[in-house]
Design an enzyme around this catalytic site. Sequence first.
Site, PDB file in Angstrom:
ATOM      1  N   HIS A  42       3.343   2.449  -1.812  1.00  0.00           N
ATOM      2  CA  HIS A  42       2.760   3.181  -2.703  1.00  0.00           C
ATOM      3  C   HIS A  42       2.859   4.775  -2.217  1.00  0.00           C
ATOM      4  O   HIS A  42       1.489   5.046  -1.779  1.00  0.00           O
ATOM      5  CB  HIS A  42       1.500   2.756  -3.253  1.00  0.00           C
ATOM      6  CG  HIS A  42       0.397   2.358  -2.272  1.00  0.00           C
ATOM      7  ND1 HIS A  42       0.132   2.752  -1.308  1.00  0.00           N
ATOM      8  CD2 HIS A  42      -0.193   1.126  -2.649  1.00  0.00           C
ATOM      9  CE1 HIS A  42      -0.886   2.020  -0.853  1.00  0.00           C
ATOM     10  NE2 HIS A  42      -0.894   1.076  -1.191  1.00  0.00           N
ATOM     11  N   HIS A  85      -9.234  -1.515   0.359  1.00  0.00           N
ATOM     12  CA  HIS A  85      -9.248  -2.611   1.420  1.00  0.00           C
ATOM     13  C   HIS A  85     -10.618  -2.710   2.097  1.00  0.00           C
ATOM     14  O   HIS A  85     -11.230  -1.531   2.649  1.00  0.00           O
ATOM     15  CB  HIS A  85      -8.087  -2.501   2.355  1.00  0.00           C
ATOM     16  CG  HIS A  85      -6.813  -2.798   1.603  1.00  0.00           C
ATOM     17  ND1 HIS A  85      -6.000  -3.738   2.093  1.00  0.00           N
ATOM     18  CD2 HIS A  85      -6.265  -2.032   0.686  1.00  0.00           C
ATOM     19  CE1 HIS A  85      -4.886  -3.474   1.353  1.00  0.00           C
ATOM     20  NE2 HIS A  85      -4.974  -2.537   0.488  1.00  0.00           N
ATOM     21  N   ASP A 135       1.799  -2.796  -8.034  1.00  0.00           N
ATOM     22  CA  ASP A 135       0.555  -2.833  -7.624  1.00  0.00           C
ATOM     23  C   ASP A 135      -0.219  -3.348  -8.368  1.00  0.00           C
ATOM     24  O   ASP A 135      -1.512  -3.020  -8.148  1.00  0.00           O
ATOM     25  CB  ASP A 135       0.050  -1.536  -6.783  1.00  0.00           C
ATOM     26  CG  ASP A 135      -0.941  -1.716  -5.711  1.00  0.00           C
ATOM     27  OD1 ASP A 135      -0.955  -2.793  -5.424  1.00  0.00           O
ATOM     28  OD2 ASP A 135      -1.797  -0.822  -5.412  1.00  0.00           O
TER      29      ASP A 135
END
Length: 401
Positions: free
Chosen positions: A219, A143, A276
């Site tokens: 996750h 990110h 994901d």
Amino acid sequence: MPTISAPRAVVDGRMTGPATVAVEDGVITSVTQEDEVAAAAADIVLPDGVLTAGLVDIQINGAFGVDFAAAGDAQWNLVASRLPATGVTSFQPTYITAPLDDLIRGLAVAEAVQRRQAVGPYARILGVHLEGPFLSPSRHGVHEKRFLAEPTADAVDRILDAPAAEMLTMVTLAPELPGALAAIRRFTDAGIRVSVGHTDATAVQITAAADAGATLVTHIFNAQRGLAHREPGVPGATMADRRFYCGLIADLHHVAKEVCLLVWRGARGRVVLVTDAIAAAGMPAGKYTLSGIPVVLENGVPRNADGTIAGSALTLDLAVRNMISLGLPEAQVIEAASRVPADALGRTDLGRIAVGAKADLVWWSEGFHPRRTWVDGREVTAGAESAPSLPAARETLAVSP
């Protein structure tokens, strides 16, 4: 009343068979177990393999070359029409960290797509998962750090007051951030699931998050304070606290097989298999993007320029096969990709073969490769613009080579 039978089926958390399922108006109206006469008289007779509920993927950023953050109508249609070939009948599109205005616009985009796809051969959009921007700067992973933010009252107001706020079904945040516990309470009061993730929280802070209403971990073992013998960290705290569902990327890259087994045993009955997945899922090695971030898929793992793992190239049917290959019970693994994620979102009408549930069904080969998939009792074929509902006429299927 159309019926479908299989020699084996996952019902009520166990492998049973033969089983016969009746469907009317897209809903399961009866389930008959261990009745060979009923099975033989079904409208659709599956000759082998296993019948299960459709899979539910609650964390998927894109697939088949499509990044949801930048997708147009045709691209959304492509993903939603191809996911059933992987056994997925419902999914929660995920947007990762970006400017808050962009994320809010993304809710409106997903709302329009959900409305447009309501009738058609598509996997069902359940709502949107915002994975960010309320994440730890020390655990941000792929990110972009420049877009991280604290969950202030104003930021939460902007999300909850957005025109398409009802599309938000899940938020991942770091509970140690200033204002995070208040944000968790506000999101959960609004019916939105909160998952702890991308966090450096201690076990004590994870417990405080659960007390505030958090119910999932994103996750597990990835982008979070790890497990230690004196500080349980995020994995230890969430496996030990039965209030948490534990999202697991079972591609055997994000989490080693030995640790997958540890999670399975430590969070028994609460493991949620997720992908994901990013645009690279279902695609060959090469260059892709994740929310505008360039990534390269090599050796089955997508990474950004500095080598950080950037989501996965996993499909949920492969996650199922991976976990079964570790010696785990087939029925329980299927439930970890169907009923358990549905329960984690409060959707008791999904992820199970049960009276009153939606007729989302998957016929698997003996090796657990999806052969045929139905959504709301309607067969979905990858790329098809229309498909028949379960037929009234009797159909005995031949085994595919």
